[in-house]
Enzyme design. Structure first.
Site, mmCIF file in Angstrom:
data_model
loop_
_atom_site.group_PDB
_atom_site.id
_atom_site.type_symbol
_atom_site.label_atom_id
_atom_site.label_comp_id
_atom_site.label_asym_id
_atom_site.label_seq_id
_atom_site.Cartn_x
_atom_site.Cartn_y
_atom_site.Cartn_z
ATOM 1 N N ASP A 55 27.054 44.748 30.682
ATOM 2 C CA ASP A 55 26.983 44.956 32.088
ATOM 3 C C ASP A 55 25.779 45.500 32.582
ATOM 4 O OD1 ASP A 55 29.625 44.598 31.723
ATOM 5 O OD2 ASP A 55 30.011 46.613 31.251
ATOM 6 N N HIS A 109 31.701 57.725 27.527
ATOM 7 C CA HIS A 109 31.067 56.287 27.508
ATOM 8 C C HIS A 109 31.499 55.705 28.987
ATOM 9 C CE1 HIS A 109 31.179 52.017 26.232
ATOM 10 N NE2 HIS A 109 30.223 52.371 25.631
ATOM 11 N N GLY A 132 42.255 48.880 30.221
ATOM 12 C CA GLY A 132 43.393 48.433 30.386
ATOM 13 C C GLY A 132 44.467 49.132 31.497
ATOM 14 N N ALA A 173 39.351 50.973 40.344
ATOM 15 C CA ALA A 173 38.096 51.512 40.874
ATOM 16 C C ALA A 173 36.924 51.636 39.756
ATOM 17 C CB ALA A 173 38.274 53.005 41.572
ATOM 18 N N SER A 192 38.384 45.107 39.326
ATOM 19 C CA SER A 192 38.707 44.467 38.191
ATOM 20 C C SER A 192 40.382 44.154 38.028
ATOM 21 C CB SER A 192 38.158 45.191 36.955
ATOM 22 O OG SER A 192 38.526 44.713 35.700
ATOM 23 N N PHE A 193 40.751 42.860 37.853
ATOM 24 C CA PHE A 193 42.074 42.596 37.659
ATOM 25 C C PHE A 193 42.844 43.139 38.809
ATOM 26 C CE2 PHE A 193 40.064 41.514 33.714
ATOM 27 C CZ PHE A 193 40.994 40.680 33.046
ATOM 28 N N TRP A 194 44.229 43.615 38.795
ATOM 29 C CA TRP A 194 44.896 44.141 39.801
ATOM 30 C C TRP A 194 44.991 42.992 40.762
ATOM 31 C CZ3 TRP A 194 43.947 46.926 35.615
ATOM 32 C CH2 TRP A 194 44.955 47.866 35.125
ATOM 33 N N GLU A 230 36.624 40.019 38.019
ATOM 34 C CA GLU A 230 35.865 41.333 38.076
ATOM 35 C C GLU A 230 34.433 41.422 38.226
ATOM 36 O OE1 GLU A 230 36.931 43.309 34.154
ATOM 37 O OE2 GLU A 230 35.518 41.998 33.145
ATOM 38 N N HIS A 300 29.309 39.330 33.636
ATOM 39 C CA HIS A 300 29.125 40.746 34.341
ATOM 40 C C HIS A 300 27.758 40.662 34.717
ATOM 41 C CE1 HIS A 300 30.933 44.810 35.101
ATOM 42 N NE2 HIS A 300 29.628 44.711 35.707
#
Length: 343
Positions: A55, A109, A132, A173, A192-194, A230, A300
């Site tokens: 990223d 991290h 996840g 978020a 990201s996703f959702w 994402e 990314h």
């Protein structure tokens, strides 16, 4: 009754003390973990083709390129030429206390930072999350300079910008990206996703939302069950805003299926359409770069411009090196208003 009251007071007192001790131990443990992790590579120099990264985003100050990426404490690299990179000390050596309220098991991290310069200072937006899940938040830290040798070098954490809550928000978020409008208003895309990728207007200081979360703008979604989309990145080129996003799945080594797609719009808020005229609200996206025989997933991305040349910066899972994630920096050609790269 007095004795019971005194006993209850003591129980409450010692419970509070125990809670404080536990939080202190957790914070110190996270600090030690970050320091232990980074001590192995701070000062290490790598070539761009051997730089392990996830990223990446990039910016330049006084002729030096700085790159930020996912990592312990937020990974920082510096380079004089975008070819040879040196691992710098990270932004954080201890976990900000506010993050533990949102992700109690967060160890330091940090994910997917973005860097921007406005208001005469540098902003780094970062993500904390549980993999996840959308138990996540985006925070922001600022600095007057990126030069670690400067007496003005000091990271100041401003805490949470936005958070997502399972069962309450149908977005995640993480993966923030900042773009300034023509009048200098900062906007933050993320997600990201959702339910897909969102856009929020920020206050002029860049530290908080200008409007309630109910007023977020949906930028892109694939309208599928898992909705694997994402890492939005908005880049202004000539008369258009370009929305780069990553489709499919990262972080699976040789089984990664990541790829970068793009759409464009005349305004930041969209609607964004791909080369075939399909809306990114309906799964649209023109492929910019994807995996092949040498690489599995690639994605990314960031887009940066230096000395009149635009670059696509991203990570790629190298099949010849066990699916490890490595840095790629490619010049962009613009053909009929659309970005192309050789990969």
């Amino acid at each position: 009754m007095e004795i019971n009251f005194l006993i209850m007071n003591r129980i409450v007192f010692f419970s509070v003390i125990l809670l404080i001790v536990n939080l202190t131990v957790e914070s110190q443990g996270a600090e030690n973990e970050i320091i232990n992790r980074i001590s192995r590579y701070v000062g290490v120099e790598t070539h761009k083709d051997t730089t392990r990264i996830h990223d990446p985003v990039m910016i330049r100050e006084d002729g030096v390129y700085y790159m930020f990426s996912t990592g312990w404490g937020i990974t920082i690299f510096s380079s004089p030429d975008m070819i040879n990179w040196k691992h710098e000390y990270p932004i954080f050596t201890e976990v900000p206390e506010w993050t533990l309220e949102i992700v109690p098991d967060f160890r330091g991290h940090f994910w997917a930072p973005d860097v921007a310069f406005f208001n005469n200072q540098y902003y780094v937006y970062y993500s904390v999350s549980s993999f996840g899940r959308n138990t996540s938040a985006i925070g922001v830290v600022t600095n007057k300079t990126l030069n670690p040798d400067s007496p003005d070098y000091e990271w100041i954490d401003h805490g949470e910008v936005i958070r997502s809550i399972p069962g309450e928000t149908n977005w995640n978020a993480i993966d923030a990206n900042i773009i300034l409008s023509e009048d200098g208003t900062p906007y933050m895309s993320f997600g990201s996703f959702w339910g897909g990728l969102m856009l929020a207007e920020l206050n002029p200081d860049g530290l908080s939302l200008a409007h309630p979360i109910e007023d977020l703008t949906l930028l892109a979604t694939r309208t599928t069950g898992e909705n694997p989309i994402e890492a939005p990145f908005i880049f202004k080129k000539d008369d258009y805003y370009y929305l780069f996003v990553s489709f499919d799945f990262c972080c699976r080594g040789e089984d990664s299926t990541y790829k970068v797609v793009v759409g464009r719009s005349n305004i930041i808020e969209g609607e964004y359409f791909d080369m075939d005229g399909l809306s990114m609200l309906k799964g649209g996206g023109t492929t910019v770069v994807e995996g092949g025989s040498g690489y599995a997933g690639v994605g990314h991305n960031a887009v940066v411009s230096f000395d009149g040349v635009d670059y696509l910066v991203f990570h790629a899972y190298d099949m010849s090196r066990g699916g490890g994630s490595y840095l790629r920096i490619l010049p962009i050609r613009w053909e009929d208003g659309w970005p192309e790269v050789d990969f």
